[in-house]
Write a protein that holds these residues in place. Structure first.
Motif, PDB file in Angstrom:
ATOM      1  N   SER A 180      20.425   7.097 -19.666  1.00 59.09           N
ATOM      2  CA  SER A 180      22.048   6.905 -20.154  1.00 59.09           C
ATOM      3  C   SER A 180      22.479   5.489 -20.071  1.00 59.09           C
ATOM      4  N   ARG A 181      21.616   4.544 -19.783  1.00 60.41           N
ATOM      5  CA  ARG A 181      22.239   3.142 -19.840  1.00 60.41           C
ATOM      6  C   ARG A 181      21.415   2.241 -20.743  1.00 60.41           C
ATOM      7  N   THR A 182      20.286   2.726 -21.133  1.00 58.64           N
ATOM      8  CA  THR A 182      19.517   1.924 -22.215  1.00 58.64           C
ATOM      9  C   THR A 182      19.036   2.914 -23.241  1.00 58.64           C
ATOM     10  N   THR A 183      17.996   2.436 -24.254  1.00 62.23           N
ATOM     11  CA  THR A 183      17.530   3.201 -25.161  1.00 62.23           C
ATOM     12  C   THR A 183      16.301   4.062 -24.295  1.00 62.23           C
ATOM     13  N   VAL A 184      15.823   5.134 -24.946  1.00 64.55           N
ATOM     14  CA  VAL A 184      14.810   6.047 -24.323  1.00 64.55           C
ATOM     15  C   VAL A 184      13.536   5.472 -24.422  1.00 64.55           C
ATOM     16  N   ALA A 185      13.317   4.670 -25.428  1.00 62.77           N
ATOM     17  CA  ALA A 185      12.122   3.707 -25.506  1.00 62.77           C
ATOM     18  C   ALA A 185      11.867   2.827 -24.605  1.00 62.77           C
ATOM     19  N   ASN A 186      13.037   2.153 -24.254  1.00 63.30           N
ATOM     20  CA  ASN A 186      13.135   0.995 -22.948  1.00 63.30           C
ATOM     21  C   ASN A 186      12.650   1.809 -21.923  1.00 63.30           C
ATOM     22  N   ALA A 187      13.373   2.739 -21.635  1.00 64.89           N
ATOM     23  CA  ALA A 187      13.296   3.573 -20.279  1.00 64.89           C
ATOM     24  C   ALA A 187      12.066   3.961 -19.883  1.00 64.89           C
ATOM     25  N   VAL A 188      11.056   4.701 -21.106  1.00 64.30           N
ATOM     26  CA  VAL A 188      10.060   5.088 -21.036  1.00 64.30           C
ATOM     27  C   VAL A 188       9.012   4.035 -20.866  1.00 64.30           C
ATOM     28  N   VAL A 189       9.072   3.090 -21.637  1.00 59.25           N
ATOM     29  CA  VAL A 189       8.269   1.999 -21.526  1.00 59.25           C
ATOM     30  C   VAL A 189       8.168   1.260 -19.957  1.00 59.25           C
ATOM     31  N   LEU A 190       9.360   1.073 -19.575  1.00 54.93           N
ATOM     32  CA  LEU A 190       9.441   0.484 -18.425  1.00 54.93           C
ATOM     33  C   LEU A 190       8.990   1.141 -17.281  1.00 54.93           C
ATOM     34  N   VAL A 191       9.262   2.353 -17.298  1.00 56.08           N
ATOM     35  CA  VAL A 191       8.650   3.194 -16.253  1.00 56.08           C
ATOM     36  C   VAL A 191       7.203   3.243 -16.021  1.00 56.08           C
ATOM     37  N   TYR A 192       6.819   2.750 -16.934  1.00 60.59           N
ATOM     38  CA  TYR A 192       4.965   2.465 -16.936  1.00 60.59           C
ATOM     39  C   TYR A 192       4.587   1.379 -16.407  1.00 60.59           C
ATOM     40  N   VAL A 193       5.530   0.738 -15.553  1.00 59.75           N
ATOM     41  CA  VAL A 193       5.019  -0.400 -14.581  1.00 59.75           C
ATOM     42  C   VAL A 193       4.269   0.365 -13.274  1.00 59.75           C
ATOM     43  N   TYR A 194       4.579   1.586 -13.345  1.00 55.02           N
ATOM     44  CA  TYR A 194       3.881   2.564 -12.148  1.00 55.02           C
ATOM     45  C   TYR A 194       2.447   1.959 -11.937  1.00 55.02           C
ATOM     46  N   PRO A 195       1.464   2.094 -12.709  1.00 57.27           N
ATOM     47  CA  PRO A 195       0.157   1.672 -12.380  1.00 57.27           C
ATOM     48  C   PRO A 195       0.019   0.379 -11.942  1.00 57.27           C
ATOM     49  N   LEU A 196       0.483  -0.558 -12.290  1.00 55.84           N
ATOM     50  CA  LEU A 196       0.546  -1.971 -11.683  1.00 55.84           C
ATOM     51  C   LEU A 196       0.953  -1.638 -10.182  1.00 55.84           C
ATOM     52  N   VAL A 197       2.100  -1.313 -10.147  1.00 56.52           N
ATOM     53  CA  VAL A 197       2.665  -1.021  -8.792  1.00 56.52           C
ATOM     54  C   VAL A 197       1.768  -0.189  -7.827  1.00 56.52           C
ATOM     55  N   SER A 198       1.335   0.785  -8.367  1.00 56.90           N
ATOM     56  CA  SER A 198       0.308   1.699  -7.551  1.00 56.90           C
ATOM     57  C   SER A 198      -0.978   0.789  -7.040  1.00 56.90           C
ATOM     58  N   LEU A 199      -1.513   0.091  -8.141  1.00 54.16           N
ATOM     59  CA  LEU A 199      -2.768  -0.806  -7.803  1.00 54.16           C
ATOM     60  C   LEU A 199      -2.466  -1.785  -6.565  1.00 54.16           C
ATOM     61  N   ALA A 200      -0.905  -2.445  -6.649  1.00 63.97           N
ATOM     62  CA  ALA A 200      -0.732  -3.427  -5.632  1.00 63.97           C
ATOM     63  C   ALA A 200      -0.665  -2.784  -4.468  1.00 63.97           C
ATOM     64  N   LEU A 201      -0.071  -1.300  -4.145  1.00 65.05           N
ATOM     65  CA  LEU A 201       0.279  -0.922  -3.151  1.00 65.05           C
ATOM     66  C   LEU A 201      -1.137  -0.315  -2.432  1.00 65.05           C
ATOM     67  N   ASN A 202      -1.940  -0.036  -3.314  1.00 62.35           N
ATOM     68  CA  ASN A 202      -3.498   0.107  -2.734  1.00 62.35           C
ATOM     69  C   ASN A 202      -4.065  -0.931  -2.188  1.00 62.35           C
ATOM     70  N   ALA A 203      -3.907  -1.990  -3.009  1.00 62.05           N
ATOM     71  CA  ALA A 203      -4.543  -3.229  -2.496  1.00 62.05           C
ATOM     72  C   ALA A 203      -3.823  -3.771  -1.087  1.00 62.05           C
ATOM     73  N   LEU A 204      -2.709  -3.576  -1.018  1.00 62.56           N
ATOM     74  CA  LEU A 204      -2.032  -3.947   0.328  1.00 62.56           C
ATOM     75  C   LEU A 204      -2.365  -2.973   1.545  1.00 62.56           C
ATOM     76  N   LYS A 205      -2.633  -1.878   1.211  1.00 60.73           N
ATOM     77  CA  LYS A 205      -3.494  -0.778   2.265  1.00 60.73           C
ATOM     78  C   LYS A 205      -4.760  -0.949   2.433  1.00 60.73           C
ATOM     79  N   SER A 206      -5.292  -1.862   1.774  1.00 60.16           N
ATOM     80  CA  SER A 206      -6.810  -2.328   1.822  1.00 60.16           C
ATOM     81  C   SER A 206      -7.748  -0.971   1.421  1.00 60.16           C
ATOM     82  N   ARG A 207      -7.214  -0.323   0.465  1.00 53.81           N
ATOM     83  CA  ARG A 207      -7.940   0.629  -0.167  1.00 53.81           C
ATOM     84  C   ARG A 207      -9.068   0.210  -1.009  1.00 53.81           C
ATOM     85  N   ARG A 208     -10.103   0.457  -1.221  1.00 58.22           N
ATOM     86  CA  ARG A 208     -11.144   0.008  -2.238  1.00 58.22           C
ATOM     87  C   ARG A 208     -10.625   0.446  -3.492  1.00 58.22           C
ATOM     88  N   ILE A 209     -10.573  -0.936  -4.451  1.00 62.08           N
ATOM     89  CA  ILE A 209     -10.099  -0.553  -5.840  1.00 62.08           C
ATOM     90  C   ILE A 209     -11.195  -0.993  -6.678  1.00 62.08           C
TER      91      ILE A 209
END
Length: 160
Positions: A78-107
């Motif tokens: 509701s505050r930005t374009t749908v394209a911006n919102a959808v693209v920026l949501v896809y930071v989640y793989p990077l964050v998931s990888l970082a969270l798994n690395a912090l928990k010492s899971r094998r990557i």
């Protein structure tokens, strides 16, 4: 669950997620109302299907992260374009990888390579198309991606 039915559910989920962002911007109503309607529909589905409510800390944390992710995404649309919102949501793989690395899971190297390819693709395709007008919406979209990554991270704990 059979592989075909799981794949079908995945496709249905992707279609619903994609159409959701378009419906949010097309409809002229408060984003909180959209989220409330969505929560009501989900509650009815949970009650009818007999799904067991979360009881562990990981399940409750995942539910909170998922709800926060949805709230941020609806607000972002509701505050930005749908394209911006959808693209920026896809930071989640990077964050998931970082969270798994912090928990010492094998990557694996494959996981790192896929995240690098995905992020590179997003940069190449959308680098010149992201608009800075809806800064608050863009921040909310990134927060939605982080919330979704936390949801996936915590969900892994109670599915293993």
């Amino acid at each position: 669950m059979k592989q075909k039915s799981a794949f079908g559910l995945l496709l249905m989920s992707a279609a619903m997620f994609s159409s959701h962002s378009l419906l949010i911007t097309a409809a002229n109503y408060d984003p909180r109302g959209a989220l409330l309607g969505r929560a009501f529909f989900a509650g009815v589905v949970i009650l009818v299907s007999g799904i067991i409510w979360p009881t562990s800390k990981a399940q409750i944390g995942a539910a909170i992260a998922f709800a926060a992710s949805n709230l941020c995404f609806v607000f972002a649309c509701s505050r930005t374009t749908v394209a911006n919102a959808v693209v920026l949501v896809y930071v989640y793989p990077l964050v998931s990888l970082a969270l798994n690395a912090l928990k010492s899971r094998r990557i694996s190297i494959d996981e790192i390579g896929l995240v690098v390819i995905a992020m590179s693709g997003l940069v190449i395709v959308f680098a010149n198309k992201l608009e800075g007008d809806g800064l608050i919406g863009n921040i909310c979209a990134c927060c939605a991606g982080v919330g979704f990554a936390v949801y996936l991270f915590l969900s892994r704990d109670f599915t293993e």
